[in-house]
Write an enzyme that holds these catalytic residues in place. Sequence first.
Site, mmCIF file in Angstrom:
data_model
loop_
_atom_site.group_PDB
_atom_site.id
_atom_site.type_symbol
_atom_site.label_atom_id
_atom_site.label_comp_id
_atom_site.label_asym_id
_atom_site.label_seq_id
_atom_site.Cartn_x
_atom_site.Cartn_y
_atom_site.Cartn_z
ATOM 1 N N PRO A 91 0.792 -1.233 0.000
ATOM 2 C CA PRO A 91 0.000 0.000 0.000
ATOM 3 C C PRO A 91 0.827 1.289 0.000
ATOM 4 O O PRO A 91 0.272 2.354 -0.229
ATOM 5 C CB PRO A 91 -0.821 -0.110 1.294
ATOM 6 C CG PRO A 91 -0.101 -1.087 2.149
ATOM 7 C CD PRO A 91 0.727 -1.966 1.280
ATOM 8 N N CYS A 92 2.136 1.237 0.272
ATOM 9 C CA CYS A 92 2.916 2.482 0.403
ATOM 10 C C CYS A 92 3.896 2.723 -0.744
ATOM 11 O O CYS A 92 3.831 3.758 -1.404
ATOM 12 C CB CYS A 92 3.689 2.482 1.713
ATOM 13 S SG CYS A 92 2.626 2.528 3.153
ATOM 14 N N PHE A 93 4.822 1.791 -0.971
ATOM 15 C CA PHE A 93 5.910 2.021 -1.932
ATOM 16 C C PHE A 93 5.427 2.514 -3.307
ATOM 17 O O PHE A 93 5.896 3.548 -3.781
ATOM 18 C CB PHE A 93 6.742 0.748 -2.107
ATOM 19 C CG PHE A 93 7.808 0.548 -1.058
ATOM 20 C CD1 PHE A 93 8.134 1.541 -0.148
ATOM 21 C CD2 PHE A 93 8.497 -0.652 -0.996
ATOM 22 C CE1 PHE A 93 9.122 1.335 0.814
ATOM 23 C CE2 PHE A 93 9.490 -0.860 -0.046
ATOM 24 C CZ PHE A 93 9.807 0.134 0.857
#
Length: 466
Positions: free
Chosen positions: A269-271
């Site tokens: 969900p972030c990178f």
Amino acid sequence: MNERISVIGLGKLGASMAAAFASRGFEVVGVDVNARAVDLVSQGRAPVQETGLDELIAANHGRIQATLDHENAVLKTDISFVIVPTPSDENGAFSLQYAKWACKEIGRALAKKSGYHNVVLTSTVLPGATRYGLIPVLEYGSGKKAGRDFGVCYSPEFIALGSIIRDFLNPDFTLIGEVDERSGSQLEALYSRVVSNAAGSARMSLENAELTKIAINTFVTTKITFANMLSDLCEQIPGGDVDAVTNALGLDRRIGHRYLTGGTGYGGPCFPRDNVALTYLAQQLGTSAGIAEVTDQINRRMPEQLAKRILAKVRRGATVAVLGLSYKPHTHVTTESHGVYLARELSRHGLRVVGYDPMLPEMDLDELRRDIAVLASLRECLAQAEAVVLATPDAEFDSLTAEDFKNEWASVTVFDLWRRLNVRLSDIPHIQYVPLGNSNDDEANSARLKELWGEPSKDDAAKTTA
Ligand SMILES: NC(=O)c1ccc[n+]([C@@H]2O[C@H](COP(=O)([O-])OP(=O)(O)OC[C@H]3O[C@@H](n4cnc5c(N)ncnc54)[C@H](O)[C@@H]3O)[C@@H](O)[C@H]2O)c1
């Protein structure tokens, strides 16, 4: 001061931080708009799945309250951490919709509060969002001035899903963007009582901290993508071995070993979204973030390119098992998972795909089941598969032996994307072992290099003799 902490947003990061604060002896009030999350925390249970969270909340139940009422939480505490979602919008920027809503509620509470209160934004945002997007909402709601009447910090965490609590308590450093000196000093003093490892703080302006947070993720993804580039190159040279190259590279202290393995692309969900957001920000500011943009493009192309290489070695209609559907081991999260992307791609090209993940019972795979058959056990997958893709470096797959791949097919092709079974599966008669990042055809690779360098000329021979 700072004995009582409110945590606004009891999701994966917020609930973990609330439990960690309580484990250090602080009184914690958690707030969420989701009644189920509030009920679970009130009962001493984890509202989300995260390593060790259930146990930590249960063990510190006496110091954690949960409520739907923001005002009540702010009035009862000295500092509030805002950890609500900041989903990517249609431009790739981080939406402030939830954070604004939370700040509106906090602002209202601050209007009624006489003492000092520090508001710390933990959610990931783009530079300028705290000062120009959220402080006005807090000031409008409270009728007070940030930096004079109440404190504001931007302080994100550098944690990974599956190890949030451990990472939060053992950071490399704590990042503190501050609207004024008092806000930052208070937060730094609080962290020094929470972290286990005497990590230092990097204190700076709100905007520099906002940029630092995204820059760390975009740098790490660039490093991953660099290792994947070397992996591709190693497949094209005789005896090519990406681990030999990256292990040596990592010995250089300027580079280091972490995130330098060569495997699938990065997901989660972030990178992926941070590269897109940085690209967007740079464009809006009249500059460019070319490295972030190219890293993102290369990473998004990876599943398709990998599928092509697999398809070249597997007959159409064959059953292929994709082992590892989460975006990395020890998590049930499948957001931007390369295992899932690869499974879909292979299915689209006419293979019958069966999939398995050790975290299956906690996964939501309804959509994926339209394209592939998700099976309940590793053995079931292996029993049918003419080809197997090891998509995550999961401990359960590490224990596989050559015997486990025996089935009705005379030979099974194993694509080991992380090269974990190299020692056990190479040179086994019923297994065609294909480790990613290794030369698979030394003869062809040698021939190409030979052609590149050509036959020695007369001059070369003369020089050698002389
Ligand atoms: N999870 C991670 O690994 C991670 C890592 C680094 C940064 N972050 C950032 O932290 C933030 C939160 O991430 P998460 O994974 O914990 O999200 P999440 O979706 O798991 O949890 C967010 C929680 O906030 C609640 N919420 C929404 N609006 C609210 C409001 N106005 N008041 C109170 N609660 C509200 C939701 O109901 C939910 O329970 C995001 O900005 C994310 O980018 C997360």
